[in-house]
Design a protein around this motif. Structure first.
Motif, PDB file in Angstrom:
ATOM      1  N   LEU A  59       2.935  18.897   4.992  1.00 53.14           N
ATOM      2  CA  LEU A  59       4.404  18.936   5.615  1.00 53.14           C
ATOM      3  C   LEU A  59       4.854  19.851   3.992  1.00 53.14           C
ATOM      4  O   LEU A  59       6.258  20.491   4.798  1.00 53.14           O
ATOM      5  CB  LEU A  59       4.854  18.298   5.810  1.00 53.14           C
ATOM      6  CG  LEU A  59       6.349  17.874   6.081  1.00 53.14           C
ATOM      7  CD1 LEU A  59       6.186  18.844   7.499  1.00 53.14           C
ATOM      8  CD2 LEU A  59       6.568  16.760   7.690  1.00 53.14           C
ATOM      9  N   LEU A  60       5.020  18.871   3.126  1.00 55.29           N
ATOM     10  CA  LEU A  60       5.736  19.017   2.169  1.00 55.29           C
ATOM     11  C   LEU A  60       5.268  20.538   1.848  1.00 55.29           C
ATOM     12  O   LEU A  60       6.175  20.937   0.938  1.00 55.29           O
ATOM     13  CB  LEU A  60       5.045  18.167   0.856  1.00 55.29           C
ATOM     14  CG  LEU A  60       6.176  18.071  -0.761  1.00 55.29           C
ATOM     15  CD1 LEU A  60       7.470  17.652  -0.062  1.00 55.29           C
ATOM     16  CD2 LEU A  60       4.952  16.906  -1.349  1.00 55.29           C
ATOM     17  N   SER A  61       4.483  20.863   1.798  1.00 58.74           N
ATOM     18  CA  SER A  61       3.953  22.394   1.030  1.00 58.74           C
ATOM     19  C   SER A  61       5.211  23.463   2.275  1.00 58.74           C
ATOM     20  O   SER A  61       5.319  23.878   1.924  1.00 58.74           O
ATOM     21  CB  SER A  61       2.706  22.578   1.317  1.00 58.74           C
ATOM     22  OG  SER A  61       2.207  21.902   1.008  1.00 58.74           O
TER      23      SER A  61
ATOM     24  N   LYS B 219       0.869  -1.028   0.108  1.00 59.11           N
ATOM     25  CA  LYS B 219      -0.152  -0.157   0.140  1.00 59.11           C
ATOM     26  C   LYS B 219       1.166   1.579  -0.299  1.00 59.11           C
ATOM     27  O   LYS B 219       0.563   1.802  -0.800  1.00 59.11           O
ATOM     28  CB  LYS B 219      -0.799   0.415   1.253  1.00 59.11           C
ATOM     29  CG  LYS B 219      -1.741  -1.186   0.986  1.00 59.11           C
ATOM     30  CD  LYS B 219      -2.866  -1.498   2.820  1.00 59.11           C
ATOM     31  CE  LYS B 219      -3.912  -1.888   2.861  1.00 59.11           C
ATOM     32  NZ  LYS B 219      -4.484  -2.347   3.662  1.00 59.11           N
ATOM     33  N   ARG B 220       1.570   1.276   0.694  1.00 54.19           N
ATOM     34  CA  ARG B 220       3.137   2.571   0.666  1.00 54.19           C
ATOM     35  C   ARG B 220       3.346   2.885  -0.081  1.00 54.19           C
ATOM     36  O   ARG B 220       3.680   3.776  -0.676  1.00 54.19           O
ATOM     37  CB  ARG B 220       3.795   2.372   1.584  1.00 54.19           C
ATOM     38  CG  ARG B 220       3.313   2.313   3.214  1.00 54.19           C
ATOM     39  CD  ARG B 220       4.363   2.423   4.146  1.00 54.19           C
ATOM     40  NE  ARG B 220       5.532   1.939   4.255  1.00 54.19           N
ATOM     41  CZ  ARG B 220       5.711   0.440   4.858  1.00 54.19           C
ATOM     42  NH1 ARG B 220       4.965  -0.432   5.463  1.00 54.19           N
ATOM     43  NH2 ARG B 220       7.162  -0.114   4.308  1.00 54.19           N
ATOM     44  N   ILE B 221       4.277   1.269  -0.937  1.00 51.30           N
ATOM     45  CA  ILE B 221       4.781   1.557  -2.669  1.00 51.30           C
ATOM     46  C   ILE B 221       3.891   2.444  -3.633  1.00 51.30           C
ATOM     47  O   ILE B 221       3.576   3.637  -4.480  1.00 51.30           O
ATOM     48  CB  ILE B 221       4.798   0.369  -2.691  1.00 51.30           C
ATOM     49  CG1 ILE B 221       6.378   0.000  -1.499  1.00 51.30           C
ATOM     50  CG2 ILE B 221       5.676   0.304  -4.508  1.00 51.30           C
ATOM     51  CD1 ILE B 221       6.923  -1.113  -2.144  1.00 51.30           C
TER      52      ILE B 221
ATOM     53  N   VAL C 181       9.606  11.102   0.796  1.00 46.36           N
ATOM     54  CA  VAL C 181       8.837  10.428  -0.089  1.00 46.36           C
ATOM     55  C   VAL C 181       8.886   8.593   0.628  1.00 46.36           C
ATOM     56  O   VAL C 181       8.400   8.155   1.365  1.00 46.36           O
ATOM     57  CB  VAL C 181       8.557  10.245  -1.642  1.00 46.36           C
ATOM     58  CG1 VAL C 181       7.876   8.819  -1.650  1.00 46.36           C
ATOM     59  CG2 VAL C 181       7.761  11.232  -1.810  1.00 46.36           C
ATOM     60  N   THR C 182      10.796   9.117   0.309  1.00 43.99           N
ATOM     61  CA  THR C 182      10.603   7.846   1.115  1.00 43.99           C
ATOM     62  C   THR C 182      10.352   7.607   2.425  1.00 43.99           C
ATOM     63  O   THR C 182      10.977   6.270   3.293  1.00 43.99           O
ATOM     64  CB  THR C 182      12.702   7.872   0.931  1.00 43.99           C
ATOM     65  OG1 THR C 182      12.522   8.051  -1.024  1.00 43.99           O
ATOM     66  CG2 THR C 182      13.505   6.429   1.137  1.00 43.99           C
ATOM     67  N   TRP C 183      10.909   8.471   3.270  1.00 46.61           N
ATOM     68  CA  TRP C 183      11.049   8.851   4.708  1.00 46.61           C
ATOM     69  C   TRP C 183       9.083   8.518   4.906  1.00 46.61           C
ATOM     70  O   TRP C 183       8.961   7.900   5.341  1.00 46.61           O
ATOM     71  CB  TRP C 183      11.634  10.223   5.401  1.00 46.61           C
ATOM     72  CG  TRP C 183      11.273  10.525   6.481  1.00 46.61           C
ATOM     73  CD1 TRP C 183      11.590  10.246   7.699  1.00 46.61           C
ATOM     74  CD2 TRP C 183      10.253  10.970   6.658  1.00 46.61           C
ATOM     75  NE1 TRP C 183      11.141  10.093   8.283  1.00 46.61           N
ATOM     76  CE2 TRP C 183      10.341  11.188   8.558  1.00 46.61           C
ATOM     77  CE3 TRP C 183       8.878  13.121   6.181  1.00 46.61           C
ATOM     78  CZ2 TRP C 183       9.062  12.384   8.928  1.00 46.61           C
ATOM     79  CZ3 TRP C 183       8.137  13.076   7.026  1.00 46.61           C
ATOM     80  CH2 TRP C 183       8.313  12.265   8.700  1.00 46.61           C
ATOM     81  N   TYR C 184       8.252   9.536   4.451  1.00 43.32           N
ATOM     82  CA  TYR C 184       7.706   9.921   5.353  1.00 43.32           C
ATOM     83  C   TYR C 184       6.512   8.045   4.602  1.00 43.32           C
ATOM     84  O   TYR C 184       6.296   7.183   5.370  1.00 43.32           O
ATOM     85  CB  TYR C 184       6.254  10.712   3.867  1.00 43.32           C
ATOM     86  CG  TYR C 184       5.307  10.637   4.763  1.00 43.32           C
ATOM     87  CD1 TYR C 184       4.952  11.481   5.513  1.00 43.32           C
ATOM     88  CD2 TYR C 184       3.682   9.516   3.997  1.00 43.32           C
ATOM     89  CE1 TYR C 184       3.750  11.193   6.481  1.00 43.32           C
ATOM     90  CE2 TYR C 184       3.242  10.162   4.584  1.00 43.32           C
ATOM     91  CZ  TYR C 184       2.514  11.196   5.856  1.00 43.32           C
ATOM     92  OH  TYR C 184       1.362  10.843   6.014  1.00 43.32           O
TER      93      TYR C 184
END
Length: 482
Positions: free
Chosen positions: A458-460, A178-180, A244-247
């Protein structure tokens, strides 16, 4: 037609009817109201037309092409502007640059060229590791992003992303799957196109609109100028990958079979055809001529776009215009022309300065003089209103004239101030409905609204702080201080 579809259509119709009523109520109410203090009658009418335009855009009350053509028509009929002045954007360099970009995008969509580039770059990495596949798809996104507007890029990469995530069919219930899936669809379908958008003049509707409004303020921005001004924003791409890798906790995860499936996807495209080769050669020529503007020649970007398109569709190129035509965003082209016309009219009539006063006066009263502090206040304040405007074109039409007016009223340099504010508003993921590409990706990923808000907010914040501080410093360094 099932009940859910019927309800959705009825909801859209109600929204459109309500939008038309509100738009025309604002148009006639404001234009015929007693004079607003400090605003000339013509400027008041232009303000009414501007609010009509934005309301129609936000509510989809009328087709985009009709809104784009009707807005300058209203400037003639109601604001008593001369026809050449009201329709000035339709003869501008930026207007012709836009149609060049849109037809280039249609060529990439109407031939296998776009998919061939994307799958070829990703396949070259030959890895099952999620982070490597994300890197490969991101590189392909960036390469194609200089040619395609963001929405077209999203449409191109959605099926490619779905093809990669489809390799985990049967394991969708696993948390890591799901995360991928979510990470690939959100990042490749929406975020990389959106992060690439501000980098290249032809990649994002607000870029072309801002260049048009700056030209009206006697500030000419070439393709190369735009690239140089936004050079630091390339640094946001590795930050995006790390985030994205961390989240989604992707480090060390694999997609079994990706190293076999990607070559299959490439093989299904077959050998490259002559029309694709000819199209690629014409696009490369166009980029070369944009880069060499002012050194090897003096043709403006819009004229280069038209000349290259003429070459692309010469008979021996074998490109079928009828096939490409279905992918050309003619309605957005006309909308952009109308948006720039309204922005110019707002600025020239004095309405922008009047609107800017509502923001400038409190800032001055509070004694806030630091450009960086002012930028933080304006950018994050604008994001509140920005959250409800899905269309990038509507965002540009709303905020570009106001931002240029704010720069003038505050005594700041127009170019760096407006560039940073509009760039910041392009990195808007606080709500999944805040921007079209993010909305499409969110819907395709099946992510909950709350999860999208947590991820996007957070990304924004990270992206906006980076733009204000890093790009602000860069522009000062290259001779454009605030």
């Amino acid at each position: 037609m099932n009940g859910k579809t019927a309800d959705l259509l009825q909801g859209m119709e109600r929204k459109q009817v309500a939008g038309i009523i509100i738009a025309f109520a604002l148009l006639f109410g404001i234009s015929s109201a007693p004079p607003f203090p400090g605003l000339k009658p013509q400027a008041q009418t232009v303000l009414a037309i501007f609010l009509w335009f934005i309301t129609c855009m936000v509510t989809d009350a009328l087709p985009k092409a009709i809104v784009g053509l009707a807005a300058p028509t209203l400037l003639v009929v109601m604001a008593k502007m001369k026809i050449p002045n009201a329709f000035d954007a339709f003869a501008s360099n930026e207007f012709f640059l836009a149609i060049g970009a849109f037809i280039y995008a249609a060529i990439m969509m109407g031939t296998p060229l776009g998919q061939r580039i994307a799958i070829g770059i990703t396949n070259a990495l030959r890895s099952t590791r999620v982070t490597r596949i994300l890197t490969g798809l991101s590189l392909a996104d960036v390469v194609i992003g200089g040619i395609l507007p963001t929405v077209s890029e999203t449409a191109l990469f959605l099926p490619i992303s779905k093809g990669v995530t489809g390799l985990m069919r049967g394991r969708e219930h696993l948390p890591e799957s799901k995360r991928i899936n979510t990470a690939i669809i959100l990042m490749i379908t929406a975020l990389v196109p959106l992060f690439t958008g501000p980098l290249i003049l032809t990649s994002h509707f607000p870029n072309i609109m801002l260049a048009g409004n700056l030209a009206n303020a006697k500030i000419q921005v070439s393709w190369v100028d735009w690239f140089i001004y936004n050079l630091p924003l390339w640094g946001l791409l590795p930050i995006l990958l790390l985030y994205v890798t961390w989240y989604f906790k992707l480090k060390g995860l694999d997609i079994p079979g990706a190293d076999e499936e990607l070559p299959k996807m490439k093989a299904e495209l077959g050998k490259i055809t002559w029309p694709e080769i000819w199209a690629a050669a014409c696009i490369i020529l166009g980029v070369f001529l944009w880069i060499t503007e002012g050194t090897l020649h003096k043709m403006q970007t819009g004229m280069v776009a038209i000349i290259v398109l003429m070459l692309a569709f010469l008979p021996f190129g074998k490109l079928n215009f009828e096939k490409m035509n279905r992918y050309i965003m003619w309605d957005i082209w006309l909308l952009l022309g109308g948006a720039i016309c309204v922005g110019n009219a707002l600025n020239n009539s004095g309405a922008v300065g009047w609107l800017a006063g509502f923001i400038v006066n409190p800032i001055k009263a509070a004694g806030i003089l630091s450009p960086i502090a002012v930028l933080f206040i304006i950018v994050f304040g604008f994001h509140i209103a920005r959250a409800g405007i899905v269309s990038a074109a509507a965002m540009g039409a709303t905020f570009i004239p106001l931002t240029i007016g704010l720069a003038k009223e505050l005594g700041f340099n127009i170019l760096p101030f407006s560039l940073i504010v509009i760039n910041s508003l392009s990195y808007s993921f606080f709500l999944p409905i805040s921007i079209t590409a993010f909305l499409i990706a969110w819907g395709a990923s099946g992510t909950s609204t709350w999860e999208a808000i947590k991820f996007g907010s957070l990304l924004s914040i990270i992206a906006n702080i980076y733009v204000i501080l890093v790009q602000g410093g860069w522009l000062t360094l290259i001779g454009h201080p605030f």
